[in-house]
Structures are given as structure tokens and as C-alpha cells.
Design a protein around this motif. Structure first.
Motif, PDB file in Angstrom:
ATOM      1  N   GLU A 243      12.850   5.690   7.801  1.00 16.94           N
ATOM      2  CA  GLU A 243      14.014   6.975   6.862  1.00 16.94           C
ATOM      3  C   GLU A 243      14.914   6.761   5.447  1.00 16.94           C
ATOM      4  OE1 GLU A 243      18.758   5.022   8.048  1.00 16.94           O
ATOM      5  OE2 GLU A 243      17.511   4.584   9.965  1.00 16.94           O
ATOM      6  N   SER A 244      14.344   5.137   5.316  1.00 16.35           N
ATOM      7  CA  SER A 244      14.561   4.613   3.514  1.00 16.35           C
ATOM      8  C   SER A 244      13.965   5.729   2.486  1.00 16.35           C
ATOM      9  CB  SER A 244      14.854   3.160   3.493  1.00 16.35           C
ATOM     10  OG  SER A 244      15.282   2.814   4.502  1.00 16.35           O
ATOM     11  N   GLY A 245      12.828   6.312   2.973  1.00 12.34           N
ATOM     12  CA  GLY A 245      12.122   6.784   2.429  1.00 12.34           C
ATOM     13  C   GLY A 245      10.425   6.779   2.361  1.00 12.34           C
ATOM     14  N   LEU A 246      10.110   5.612   3.594  1.00 11.71           N
ATOM     15  CA  LEU A 246       8.821   5.240   3.207  1.00 11.71           C
ATOM     16  C   LEU A 246       8.221   5.942   4.349  1.00 11.71           C
ATOM     17  CD1 LEU A 246       8.661   1.589   2.388  1.00 11.71           C
ATOM     18  CD2 LEU A 246       8.121   3.597   1.051  1.00 11.71           C
ATOM     19  N   LYS A 247       8.074   7.355   4.542  1.00 16.04           N
ATOM     20  CA  LYS A 247       8.198   8.435   5.644  1.00 16.04           C
ATOM     21  C   LYS A 247       6.423   7.702   6.495  1.00 16.04           C
ATOM     22  CE  LYS A 247      11.289  10.776   5.179  1.00 16.04           C
ATOM     23  NZ  LYS A 247      12.565  10.799   6.242  1.00 16.04           N
ATOM     24  N   GLY A 248       6.654   7.426   8.314  1.00 16.76           N
ATOM     25  CA  GLY A 248       5.524   7.225   8.603  1.00 16.76           C
ATOM     26  C   GLY A 248       5.584   5.221   8.758  1.00 16.76           C
ATOM     27  N   PHE A 249       6.038   5.093   7.870  1.00 17.72           N
ATOM     28  CA  PHE A 249       5.752   3.110   8.413  1.00 17.72           C
ATOM     29  C   PHE A 249       6.640   2.916   8.849  1.00 17.72           C
ATOM     30  CE2 PHE A 249       6.456  -0.978   7.947  1.00 17.72           C
ATOM     31  CZ  PHE A 249       5.949  -1.308   5.944  1.00 17.72           C
ATOM     32  N   ASN A 250       5.816   1.915   9.479  1.00 10.83           N
ATOM     33  CA  ASN A 250       5.899   1.662  11.779  1.00 10.83           C
ATOM     34  C   ASN A 250       5.040   0.690  11.650  1.00 10.83           C
ATOM     35  OD1 ASN A 250       6.609   1.366  13.870  1.00 10.83           O
ATOM     36  ND2 ASN A 250       5.389   3.306  15.187  1.00 10.83           N
ATOM     37  N   VAL A 251       6.151  -0.209  11.885  1.00 10.85           N
ATOM     38  CA  VAL A 251       4.628  -2.071  12.361  1.00 10.85           C
ATOM     39  C   VAL A 251       5.411  -2.546  12.674  1.00 10.85           C
ATOM     40  CG1 VAL A 251       4.160  -3.578  10.902  1.00 10.85           C
ATOM     41  CG2 VAL A 251       3.604  -1.964  10.136  1.00 10.85           C
TER      42      VAL A 251
ATOM     43  N   SER B 266       0.508  -1.262  -0.280  1.00  9.22           N
ATOM     44  CA  SER B 266      -0.121   0.092  -0.032  1.00  9.22           C
ATOM     45  C   SER B 266       0.771   1.071  -0.107  1.00  9.22           C
ATOM     46  CB  SER B 266      -0.723   0.005   1.431  1.00  9.22           C
ATOM     47  OG  SER B 266      -1.539   0.811   1.492  1.00  9.22           O
ATOM     48  N   THR B 267       1.799   1.448   0.855  1.00 13.15           N
ATOM     49  CA  THR B 267       2.582   2.418   0.541  1.00 13.15           C
ATOM     50  C   THR B 267       3.587   2.858  -0.794  1.00 13.15           C
ATOM     51  OG1 THR B 267       3.318   1.936   3.269  1.00 13.15           O
ATOM     52  CG2 THR B 267       4.269   3.024   2.144  1.00 13.15           C
ATOM     53  N   LEU B 268       4.164   1.081  -0.870  1.00 15.19           N
ATOM     54  CA  LEU B 268       5.361   1.830  -1.696  1.00 15.19           C
ATOM     55  C   LEU B 268       3.740   1.411  -3.526  1.00 15.19           C
ATOM     56  CD1 LEU B 268       7.360  -1.069  -2.247  1.00 15.19           C
ATOM     57  CD2 LEU B 268       7.896   1.754  -1.817  1.00 15.19           C
ATOM     58  N   LYS B 269       2.883   1.708  -3.195  1.00 16.28           N
ATOM     59  CA  LYS B 269       2.189   1.407  -4.589  1.00 16.28           C
ATOM     60  C   LYS B 269       2.334   0.818  -5.412  1.00 16.28           C
ATOM     61  CE  LYS B 269      -0.209   6.212  -3.610  1.00 16.28           C
ATOM     62  NZ  LYS B 269       0.366   5.776  -2.518  1.00 16.28           N
ATOM     63  N   ASN B 270       2.738  -0.470  -4.963  1.00 13.46           N
ATOM     64  CA  ASN B 270       3.376  -1.606  -6.261  1.00 13.46           C
ATOM     65  C   ASN B 270       1.895  -3.234  -5.420  1.00 13.46           C
ATOM     66  OD1 ASN B 270       4.399  -3.473  -7.067  1.00 13.46           O
ATOM     67  ND2 ASN B 270       6.538  -2.298  -6.998  1.00 13.46           N
ATOM     68  N   ASP B 271       1.770  -3.626  -6.013  1.00 12.74           N
ATOM     69  CA  ASP B 271       0.551  -4.361  -6.392  1.00 12.74           C
ATOM     70  C   ASP B 271       1.616  -5.762  -6.303  1.00 12.74           C
ATOM     71  OD1 ASP B 271      -1.247  -3.629  -5.404  1.00 12.74           O
ATOM     72  OD2 ASP B 271      -1.902  -3.011  -7.299  1.00 12.74           O
ATOM     73  N   MET B 272       1.130  -6.723  -5.390  1.00 11.88           N
ATOM     74  CA  MET B 272       2.760  -8.171  -5.486  1.00 11.88           C
ATOM     75  C   MET B 272       1.538  -9.201  -5.884  1.00 11.88           C
ATOM     76  SD  MET B 272       6.139  -6.818  -3.296  1.00 11.88           S
ATOM     77  CE  MET B 272       6.458  -4.630  -3.285  1.00 11.88           C
ATOM     78  N   THR B 273       2.190 -10.028  -6.243  1.00 16.18           N
ATOM     79  CA  THR B 273       1.454 -11.770  -5.708  1.00 16.18           C
ATOM     80  C   THR B 273       2.085 -12.124  -4.845  1.00 16.18           C
ATOM     81  OG1 THR B 273       1.857 -12.096  -8.484  1.00 16.18           O
ATOM     82  CG2 THR B 273       2.283 -13.901  -6.491  1.00 16.18           C
TER      83      THR B 273
END
Length: 322
Positions: A236-244, A167-174
Motif C-alpha cells: 500500500e506504500s507504493g511497492l505493489k505486489g511486495f509480499n514476503v 530489487s523492487t526499489l531498483k536501489n543497490d545498497m551496501t
């Protein structure tokens, strides 16, 4: 006069319950199989709770349906404090994942306190050409529609992290679901799938042994464990706010007397300061909760916020179970 007598009897009954509880062993229901991360947390906590609670604690594994079978059992158990539930983040994600949930997360339980948080790591197969997260991001972008993302099954920690990552990357994977972490990890090691996001309890050993490629951690701060200290955060790698983080909490059936709830909560706070419990949890990569979420009301507010966080993500992914 009658109302005053009833109020007095209620106070005396509550005091009696507190004085007598516990009179027999307490069962901690773990809604997953023995040997898994949640089971390990429960067994460590049971040992730490034994002295402050003054009782023997028995672990009962009731696995199935992403943890909902065990949760349902506790929701329907007698509200006497002798059957409690130790559950992870699935407590908050099940309302979004399951159409026919047999309990209401916010209505059918007494909240006893949050226990710990387990960070997660983004890892890849050993033959993946990317050697850093920056290289991985480019590889993922160049291979849209071709990437296989493994998880340990619907509702698992790896499934949830994978959903948020896509969802964060906006990249659908299998998405490739497995019946547990072990078979998913085996196929990652064998190169049948490309990447996976899973708990440090499941990945640290493989990272230490150099059997997988490790790219990042999912917390907003870097981890201190030797095998993970050099890994950047996704934030810090660019996915701001990513926290799980995969947190664990303790619950009792709705209607459990307040005196009992307070006594278990007080014992939990003592157990969370136990040095041996800390050592065991650190070995699993877990962080003990020390903030207000160890209190009953704040624990419930936190779970409600998590339900609101994950609901839209799950709905957008369209991945449900009956």
C-alpha cells in the motif's frame, strides 16, 4: 498370480506400518541453532504433535551452511518416518543460493504439510531521520550508494527480504551480513547500520520498546498485533505486489511409506488446530496455515512456486555460496 501376491503383501505391509508407527521417539531436525525462530516453531509443534501422533518428539539442532547441513542429514536418513525436517523458506531458496547443494529439494523429500507463515517488518536505526515509510523512501533515494542494509547471513530471512526490497526499489545498497540476527540487531540499535528487514519474531519486542523505527510490514494485509497494527504494508506504500513471509514446513526422506506420510500429515492437521499451539504462534507473530497447503501435494506445489520466484532474484543479485 505372482503379481497379485506381491500387491497383497505390499498392502499388508503398508497397513502394518501404519498400525505400528510410531513405535519409538521421532526426531525433528531443525537446521538452525537452538533458541532461534525456527527452533521455537519446532518445539511448539513437537508439543502439539505429541498427542495426535502418539509419540515423543525430540528436537535435534543441526545448524550450519544456511540450513543445508540439517536438510542434507534428513535427505540421507532412513526413510522410516523417525527422522523428519522442519525447515523455513530456505527450503526453496537454497537451490538458488548454493552451487553444490547435496540434495534435490523437489526429489529427495516427502512433503508433509506447511505449518505457518511469519510476516516481516522493515525497521531502521533509532537515529534515522525518516519517521514514516514515505520519508524513508525519499531518504533512501537521496542516499543511493550510502545506505547500509543489515542481514543475519546468507540465506537468512533478512537477507532474502533485503534482496527483494532492493530489487523492487531498483536501489543497490551496501549489504552487511552478520552471523545471526542478534549481532545484526545490536548494530542497528547502535546506529552502525541503517535498516533491516526481519521477521516479527525478532523485531516486535524492539518495536514495542521504541528502540527502532518501524516503517512497514511485508505482507499484503496489515497485521493485527497491537505493536504492528498501525504499520502500513509495503504494497500500500507504493511497492505493489511486495509480499514476503517466512513459512515453515515439515519433510521426511524420499521413500518414506505413504501410510506413514499420511499418518504424520493427519497428525499435523490436528496439531495446527491446537489452541495452545495457536497462542504460542500468535505470540511469535506467526499465522497458522489453514488452506490447501497443509496437504502434501499442495505443499510441494507451493515450494516449487517459491523456488521459481526466488531463483531469478538471487541470480540477479549474484550472491552465491559453495
Amino acid at each position: 498370480m505372482r503379481h497379485a501376491l506381491i500387491a497383497t503383501l505390499a498392502v499388508l505391509t503398508a497397513g502394518s506400518a501404519l498400525a505400528e508407527y510410531p513405535e519409538k521417539p521421532i526426531t525433528i531436525v531443525v537446521p538452525f541453532a537452538a533458541g532461534g525462530p525456527t527452533d521455537k516453531v519446532a518445539r511448539d509443534l513437537a508439543e502439539a504433535l505429541r498427542k495426535p501422533l502418539g509419540a515423543t518428539l525430540i528436537i535435534e539442532n543441526v545448524g550450519g551452511a544456511g540450513g543445508t547441513l540439517g536438510a542434507t542429514k534428513v535427505a540421507k536418513a532412513a526413510p522410516d518416518g523417525y527422522t523428519v525436517l522442519l525447515h523455513h523458506i530456505g527450503m526453496a531458496t537454497s537451490p538458488g543460493l548454493y552451487r553444490n547443494l547435496q540434495y534435490k529439494t523437489l526429489d529427495d523429500f516427502e512433503y508433509l504439510g506447511l505449518i505457518n507463515e511469519v510476516p516481516m517488518t522493515l525497521i531502521g536505526r533509532p537515529t534515522l531521520p525518516a519517521n514514516s515509510y514515505a520519508e524513508l523512501a525519499k531518504w533512501l533515494d537521496a542516499n543511493k550508494g550510502k545506505v547500509n542494509l543489515a542481514n543475519a547471513g546468507l540465506g537468512s530471512a533478512s537477507h532474502l527480504c533485503g534482496l527483494l526490497f532492493q530489487s523492487t526499489l531498483k536501489n543497490d545498497m551496501t549489504t552487511v551480513p552478520y552471523k545471526g540476527t542478534a549481532p545484526a540487531m545490536n548494530d542497528l540499535l547502535g546506529g552502525q547500520v541503517d535498516i533491516m528487514c526481519d521477521q516479527t519474531t525478532n523485531t516486535t519486542g524492539q518495536i514495542e520498546a521504541g528502540k527502532v523505527k518501524a516503517y512497514a510490514v511485508t505482507t499484503t494485509k496489515r497485521l493485527t498485533a497491537p505493536a504492528l497494527a498501525k504499520l502500513p504494508t509495503l504494497d500500500e506504500s507504493g511497492l505493489k505486489g511486495f509480499n514476503v513471509s517466512i513459512w515453515h514446513g515439515l519433510y521426511a526422506p524420499k521413500g518414506t511409506p505413504k501410510a506413514v506420510v499420511d499418518k504424520v500429515n493427519a497428525a499435523l492437521k490436528v496439531a495446527l488446530q491446537d489452541p495452545d499451539f495457536h497462542k504460542r504462534q500468535e505470540a511469535l507473530g506467526a499465522v497458522i496455515v489453514t488452506d490447501a497447503r497443509v496437504n502434501t501435494a499442495d505443499h510441494k506445489k507451493f515450494v516449487e512456486a517459491e523456488i521459481n520466484k526466488w531463483g531469478p532474484i538471487i541470480k540477479a543479485a549474484g550472491q552465491y555460496a559453495d
